[in-house]
Motif scaffolding. Sequence first.
Motif, PDB file in Angstrom:
ATOM      1  N   GLY A   1      51.401  26.812  -3.441  1.00 54.22           N
ATOM      2  CA  GLY A   1      52.291  27.840  -2.901  1.00 54.22           C
ATOM      3  C   GLY A   1      51.409  28.891  -2.240  1.00 54.22           C
ATOM      4  O   GLY A   1      51.303  28.983  -1.028  1.00 54.22           O
TER       5      GLY A   1
ATOM      6  N   SER B   1      51.474  21.932 -13.352  1.00 55.86           N
ATOM      7  CA  SER B   1      51.374  23.397 -13.332  1.00 55.86           C
ATOM      8  C   SER B   1      52.421  24.105 -14.184  1.00 55.86           C
ATOM      9  O   SER B   1      52.216  25.253 -14.569  1.00 55.86           O
ATOM     10  CB  SER B   1      51.429  23.910 -11.889  1.00 55.86           C
TER      11      SER B   1
ATOM     12  N   SER C   1      48.695  35.007  -6.921  1.00 57.67           N
ATOM     13  CA  SER C   1      48.074  33.862  -6.231  1.00 57.67           C
ATOM     14  C   SER C   1      47.270  34.389  -5.048  1.00 57.67           C
ATOM     15  O   SER C   1      47.030  35.595  -4.957  1.00 57.67           O
ATOM     16  CB  SER C   1      49.179  32.907  -5.765  1.00 57.67           C
TER      17      SER C   1
ATOM     18  N   SER D   1      46.963  28.960  -6.162  1.00 59.79           N
ATOM     19  CA  SER D   1      46.139  29.246  -7.342  1.00 59.79           C
ATOM     20  C   SER D   1      45.995  28.083  -8.324  1.00 59.79           C
ATOM     21  O   SER D   1      44.915  27.858  -8.855  1.00 59.79           O
ATOM     22  CB  SER D   1      46.648  30.494  -8.061  1.00 59.79           C
TER      23      SER D   1
HETATM   24  C1  PLP Z   1      54.971  26.020 -12.013  1.00 60.37           C
HETATM   25  C2  PLP Z   1      54.402  26.509 -10.721  1.00 60.37           C
HETATM   26  N1  PLP Z   1      53.563  25.716 -10.039  1.00 60.37           N
HETATM   27  C3  PLP Z   1      53.021  26.113  -8.866  1.00 60.37           C
HETATM   28  C4  PLP Z   1      53.332  27.342  -8.321  1.00 60.37           C
HETATM   29  C5  PLP Z   1      52.740  27.703  -6.994  1.00 60.37           C
HETATM   30  O1  PLP Z   1      51.850  28.776  -7.049  1.00 60.37           O
HETATM   31  P1  PLP Z   1      50.307  28.596  -6.817  1.00 60.37           P
HETATM   32  O2  PLP Z   1      50.142  27.860  -5.535  1.00 60.37           O
HETATM   33  O3  PLP Z   1      49.736  29.953  -6.789  1.00 60.37           O
HETATM   34  O4  PLP Z   1      49.792  27.802  -7.979  1.00 60.37           O
HETATM   35  C6  PLP Z   1      54.201  28.215  -8.991  1.00 60.37           C
HETATM   36  C7  PLP Z   1      54.505  29.531  -8.425  1.00 60.37           C
HETATM   37  O5  PLP Z   1      55.325  30.263  -8.854  1.00 60.37           O
HETATM   38  C8  PLP Z   1      54.735  27.774 -10.223  1.00 60.37           C
HETATM   39  O6  PLP Z   1      55.579  28.558 -10.906  1.00 60.37           O
END
Ligand code: PLP
Length: 462
Positions: free
Chosen positions: A265, A413, A229, A268
């Motif tokens: 987080g 996500s 990320s 990304s």
């Molecule tokens: C399912 C899922 N969503 C969101 C995130 C947050 O990461 P990022 O902000 O890079 O998308 C994570 C990180 O491990 C994740 O596993």
Amino acid sequence: MEIKIQLKESDIPRQWYNLAADLPTPLLPPLGPDGKPIGPEMLAPVFPMNLIEQEVSQDRWIDIPEEVLGILYRWRPSPLKRAVYLEKFLDTPAKIYYKDESYSPPGSHKPNTAVPQAWYNKQFGIENITTETGAGQWGSALAFACKILGLGCKVFMVRISFDQKPFRKTMMQVWGADCVASPSTETNAGRKVLEEMPDTPGSLGIAISEAIEAAVTDPKGKTRYALGSVLNHVLLHQTIIGLEAKKQLKLAGEKLPDVVIGCAGGGSNFAGLSFPFVAEKISGADIAIIPVEPESCPTMTRGPFAYDFGDTACTTPLLAMFTLGHAFIPPPIHAGGLRYHGMAPLICQAIVEGLLEPRAYHQIKCYEAAMTWASTEGAICAPETSHAIAAVIDEALKAKEEGKEKVILFNYSGHGLMDLSGYDAYMAGKLIDYELPQQDLEKFTAVLKNLPPAEKRKSGKW
Ligand SMILES: Cc1ncc(COP(=O)(O)O)c(C=O)c1O
């Protein structure tokens, strides 16, 4: 009405979108230990040069190699779905659409960048990749990509997640990776932390220090590090999500969304969905674009905008970002992927510009949203994703109050099928909400005063 809007494989986007080309005020440059902007060559021991070129690129569009697309076809284009059952439950006039990134083999958006990162490393002659992982989603995604491309993979997994999510480790092992709990005794960075804090739950900052150390100390020079990320090239690879979504919304008969939401987080998945719409906003569209974080790790909503290290041992360049300080140890909340002390510089600059409206939620509200989702749409979401769903529900209820038929788009996500201990704790009434005390925030951010200041530059248009 179709509730799954599918693109043909031949309609997959063939270029990634780079927001750096369109930001009204450019990013502040990364700085070296001497406080001066670093050149690409300083990153060479850590990343392969072809990815460093993407990291610093100002080109608006970057071609996706055909061989990378050939691997992404396993799950892409991902479906755009309409959450009609949730809409009905909320009795809202809003139309709720979501990109379902849980379709990928590891179950999240993370392989969208793991595959190109592994591919570019291989092109550069690299044989092994090291990384950190919080929730285990990134580690398993990189393990999957390395397996498909024939590279070795070593993952330092934050201790608390290693204990809470043993099956993520098994997934990494199935895909041939070596996974150890961080802090570990395998690196100087890990040993130092263990001496000072033997019972620490670990943090992403510590795990990053360990993974970088393991990469740069390979005597053969055939190992590099990959980050899941935060960095520009990672966000770039994820924009395939938003570019697909744009085409799919059109197929569904919609113009642009009124609201775009993602949990953040390191940023990304939020960036991947939202950046093509941030570009529309820069061109004049009226869209509310909302990254959501936990109250317990309130980087964007309470952290100062400052130059800070990306890791605890201060080995990375200094990045200009909202940060809680590189020594921040987050409380052990269940959304392991939302516990990073910093945030992607591209997102931070967009916040400084006023293009984004970050918000924070407590974890119990997020689990309530996850339970509502499971009892309406049916799927069990990742704890990280539940933060986005909580915001979607709030926005859909606001649309109801206002009597407006808003189009809400969010990023689903990942699935939560490897995160059931959090659901167990929620149903047993054992979860607590945790708000970062102001004095802790001040303690963790005090170190930033010794680092170069980051100027908040904005065009004033938003
Ligand atoms: C399912 C899922 N969503 C969101 C995130 C947050 O990461 P990022 O902000 O890079 O998308 C994570 C990180 O491990 C994740 O596993």
